[in-house]
Design an enzyme around this catalytic site. Structure first.
Site, PDB file in Angstrom:
ATOM      1  N   CYS A 139       0.818  -1.226   0.000  1.00 61.82           N
ATOM      2  CA  CYS A 139       0.000   0.000   0.000  1.00 61.82           C
ATOM      3  C   CYS A 139       0.845   1.267   0.000  1.00 61.82           C
ATOM      4  O   CYS A 139       0.334   2.360  -0.255  1.00 61.82           O
ATOM      5  CB  CYS A 139      -0.945  -0.001   1.195  1.00 61.82           C
ATOM      6  N   HIS A 276      -3.154   7.366   2.606  1.00 60.44           N
ATOM      7  CA  HIS A 276      -3.555   6.077   2.035  1.00 60.44           C
ATOM      8  C   HIS A 276      -4.904   5.718   2.642  1.00 60.44           C
ATOM      9  O   HIS A 276      -5.113   5.850   3.852  1.00 60.44           O
ATOM     10  CB  HIS A 276      -2.517   5.006   2.374  1.00 60.44           C
ATOM     11  N   ASN A 306     -10.197   0.188   0.094  1.00 63.88           N
ATOM     12  CA  ASN A 306      -8.734   0.253   0.101  1.00 63.88           C
ATOM     13  C   ASN A 306      -8.210  -0.262  -1.238  1.00 63.88           C
ATOM     14  O   ASN A 306      -8.294  -1.457  -1.535  1.00 63.88           O
ATOM     15  CB  ASN A 306      -8.208  -0.597   1.255  1.00 63.88           C
TER      16      ASN A 306
END
Ligand code: ACO
Length: 349
Positions: A139, A276, A306
């Site tokens: 990520c 993020h 996500n």
């Protein structure tokens, strides 16, 4: 041919076709965000729709994560397909074309193939020159790729660089594991960076600084339990969510403090935090530590879920397209992901 001879010969001859142009490596150079673009898959899946095939509920997902829906890629929406679409949008925004690109760095944990890299597939689609490669930092992939691109532009290895985050996490979900499969979505985002000489100080545009970290000792709290080397088990994402949560806020707050301090700035100078988009509670934890009000935080996790390395450029593209983020503003990016990896970037738009 020894090294001395090789240097002398290449210095005398014109660069071969396709070689990088010569640079004045003594002039200070900034990496300026010239264009921003994104791509989301066509298939929107709400929590309610997901609850028809997974033992979960809209209430559980919303309360724990803030997620209401996600976009899931169709078979033709590969990592390269989405990356190319996002890259084209970023180039169009910059008024640039494929031949203006001499580097592509693509952050992904879900490439279409082990090799060639997805970045080289994008390069071919765009008719770009130079070089292209994928970067694996889960990520944190976009922040890592931005940092590498910044260093390459500053040192004259490229003049026009596409930085892309593209992910099809739906392909590595264990759809029997309700603790993870509700959390992720697919998509891609891209920025086109141009090398701009003669810019200095925190008030002029460009990437001001980046900070990267990793701690391999925490590799087993978020990982994929297979690999392309195991055709019987290509792998699913496995996560100890509580452990990830426990580390996330203080590690991210530390990385953010570093980039601000690097530039003699404080959170009060930041116009927008683009975190993020892992989950709303982690985002709130970091922004609270910074003392940033919710109005200055870009949130897309409710609609995109996500999307790993794609989440920051997707959020950036949205807030830029709707006019919230404007030229001259100070934007702070932060991410944490499997590895563990984490990092931050401070950008003057
Ligand atoms: N629907 C309904 N119930 C569920 C679901 C679901 N989708 N998933 C788990 N449950 C149940 C569990 O079975 C458990 O039930 P039990 O108490 O009867 O045993 C209960 O809910 C609690 O489960 P936990 O896993 O303990 O849930 P937790 O409160 O820790 O929340 C979550 C899980 C949201 C993942 C949380 O740990 C978290 O926010 N972690 C942060 C990590 C993260 O966001 N990761 C994203 C990827 S990493 C990254 O991008 C940085």
């Amino acid at each position: 041919m020894d090294r001395q001879t090789a240097t002398t010969v290449s210095a005398l001859q014109p660069p071969a076709e396709g070689a990088s142009p010569a640079f004045d490596r003594t002039a200070p150079v900034r990496a300026v965000l010239a264009g921003i673009g994104a791509y989301l898959p066509l298939n929107l899946v709400t929590n309610e729709a997901l609850a028809e095939r997974v033992d979960t509920s809209d209430a559980w997902i919303r309360e724990r994560t803030g997620i209401r829906q996600r976009y899931l890629a169709a078979p033709h929406e590969t990592c390269a397909y989405m990356a190319t679409a996002a890259a084209r949008a970023a180039l169009a925004d910059a008024g640039a074309v494929g031949s203006d690109v001499d580097a592509i760095i693509l952050g992904t944990s879900t490439p279409d193939q082990a090799f060639p890299s997805t970045a080289t597939r994008v390069q071919a689609e765009l008719g770009a020159g130079g070089f292209a490669f994928d970067l694996s930092a889960a990520c944190s992939g976009f922040v890592y790729a931005l940092s590498v691109a910044d260093a390459m532009l500053r040192t004259g290895q490229a003049r026009g660089c596409l930085v892309i985050g593209s992910e099809v996490f739906s392909r590595i979900m264990n759809w029997q594991d309700r603790g993870t499969c509700v959390l992720f979505g697919d998509g891609a985002g891209a920025v086109f960076l141009r090398a701009a000489p003669g810019l200095a100080g925190p008030q002029t545009p460009g990437i001001l600084s980046t900070r990267l970290h990793s701690d391999g000792r925490l590799g087993d709290i978020l990982y994929v339990d297979g690999s392309v080397g195991r055709p019987d088990r290509p792998g699913h994402l496995v996560m100890n969510g509580r452990e990830v949560f426990r580390h996330a806020v203080h590690l991210l707050a530390g990385a953010v403090a570093e980039v601000l301090a690097d530039n003699g700035l404080t959170a009060a100078d930041v116009d927008w935090l683009i975190p993020h988009q892992a989950n709303a509670r982690i985002i709130e934890g970091v922004s609270r530590r910074l003392g940033l009000p919710a109005e200055r935080v870009v949130i897309t996790v409710d609609r995109h879920a996500n999307t790993s390395a794609a989440s920051i450029p997707l959020a950036l593209a949205e807030a830029y397209a709707d006019g919230r983020i404007r030229r001259g503003q100070l934007v702070l990016l932060e991410a944490l992901g499997g590895g563990l990896t984490w990092g931050s970037a401070l950008v003057r738009m």
